[in-house]
Design an enzyme around this catalytic site. Structure first.
Site, PDB file in Angstrom:
ATOM      1  N   ASP A   1      41.020  39.735  45.242  1.00  0.00           N
ATOM      2  CA  ASP A   1      42.463  39.875  45.380  1.00  0.00           C
ATOM      3  C   ASP A   1      42.983  41.278  45.064  1.00  0.00           C
ATOM      4  O   ASP A   1      44.130  41.441  44.687  1.00  0.00           O
ATOM      5  CB  ASP A   1      43.173  38.847  44.507  1.00  0.00           C
ATOM      6  CG  ASP A   1      42.833  38.995  43.032  1.00  0.00           C
ATOM      7  OD1 ASP A   1      42.072  39.913  42.667  1.00  0.00           O
ATOM      8  OD2 ASP A   1      43.340  38.197  42.239  1.00  0.00           O
ATOM      9  N   CYS A   2      42.166  42.293  45.236  1.00  0.00           N
ATOM     10  CA  CYS A   2      42.599  43.667  44.967  1.00  0.00           C
ATOM     11  C   CYS A   2      43.540  44.142  46.080  1.00  0.00           C
ATOM     12  O   CYS A   2      43.142  44.215  47.251  1.00  0.00           O
ATOM     13  CB  CYS A   2      41.379  44.585  44.889  1.00  0.00           C
ATOM     14  SG  CYS A   2      41.796  46.336  44.803  1.00  0.00           S
TER      15      CYS A   2
ATOM     16  N   LYS B   1      27.681  45.379  39.314  1.00  0.00           N
ATOM     17  CA  LYS B   1      27.765  46.344  40.409  1.00  0.00           C
ATOM     18  C   LYS B   1      26.357  46.724  40.874  1.00  0.00           C
ATOM     19  O   LYS B   1      25.558  47.205  40.077  1.00  0.00           O
ATOM     20  CB  LYS B   1      28.527  47.583  39.951  1.00  0.00           C
ATOM     21  CG  LYS B   1      29.950  47.288  39.549  1.00  0.00           C
ATOM     22  CD  LYS B   1      30.622  48.508  38.945  1.00  0.00           C
ATOM     23  CE  LYS B   1      31.964  48.134  38.371  1.00  0.00           C
ATOM     24  NZ  LYS B   1      32.529  49.193  37.555  1.00  0.00           N
TER      25      LYS B   1
END
Length: 167
Positions: free
Chosen positions: A26-27, A54
Site C-alpha cells: 500500500d505504498c 530485502k
C-alpha cells in the site's frame, strides 16, 4: 504487466510488498509510479519486495533499501519525481503532463501535510499539523470549485497532476 502495449519491456518496478510479503503493498509512492506506467500502457515487470527480508538483488540496486525503484535497462531511479519525469520524457505518449499550471500547484502539499499529521507522535503538535492539513485541503477544494478547475480531476481528465494527489 504483460498485457500492456509498448515495445519497451525492459522496465522493472520494485514496490513494497503487502503484509504477506508477496502481494502488492500500500505504498502511495509505489502506486503513483505503477499508475503512471499503466496510464502510459507500458509493458513492465513488477517485483514486490518484502521490506523485512530485502533480497540481495534489490539491495544491490538500492543500497539504502528505498522503495520504489524503477529499472530501465542500465538506468536505476530511486526518486519518485525523477521516475515520473523520466517516464514522461522517454514515453511521451500519452502525455500525462499538465498544461494547467494552477492545477499542478493546487494541493501540492496535501500528501506531505497528511503524512506529517499521521506520523506525528507529539500531541503538542497535533493542532498545528491538523490546521496545516485543513488549510491545504481547503486550498485544493477551492481550486476544484473555481472557474480555473477544468473538471472533476485536477487537469480535467486523469493525468499527472491527478496521479500526484490521488496516490
Amino acid at each position: 504487466m504483460d498485457d500492456m502495449n509498448n515495445s519497451n519491456d525492459t522496465i522493472e518496478l520494485f514496490v513494497r510488498a503487502g503484509r504477506d510479503g508477496k502481494s502488492l503493498g500500500d505504498c502511495p509512492f509505489c502506486q503513483r509510479i505503477f499508475l503512471i506506467l499503466c496510464l502510459k500502457k507500458v509493458s513492465f515487470n513488477i517485483t514486490t519486495v518484502d521490506m523485512n527480508k530485502k533480497p540481495k538483488r534489490f539491495m544491490d540496486i538500492s543500497p539504502g533499501g528505498k522503495i520504489p525503484v524503477l529499472v530501465d535497462g542500465e538506468r536505476v531511479l530511486t526518486d519518485v519525481s525523477e521516475m515520473a519525469d523520466y517516464l514522461e520524457q522517454t514515453i511521451p505518449e500519452p502525455s500525462l503532463r499538465s498544461n494547467n499550471k494552477k492545477a499542478m500547484m493546487a494541493g501540492i502539499d496535501v500528501f506531505q501535510k497528511f503524512s506529517r499529521f499521521l506520523k506525528n507522535d507529539d500531541p503538542s503538535k497535533d493542532e498545528v499539523l491538523r490546521n496545516s492539513l485543513k488549510k491545504e485541503v481547503a486550498s485544493l477544494d477551492a481550486f476544484l470549485k473555481s472557474d480555473d478547475s477544468p473538471g472533476q480531476f485536477l487537469d480535467g481528465e486523469i493525468g499527472r497532476a491527478s496521479c500526484r494527489e490521488r496516490v
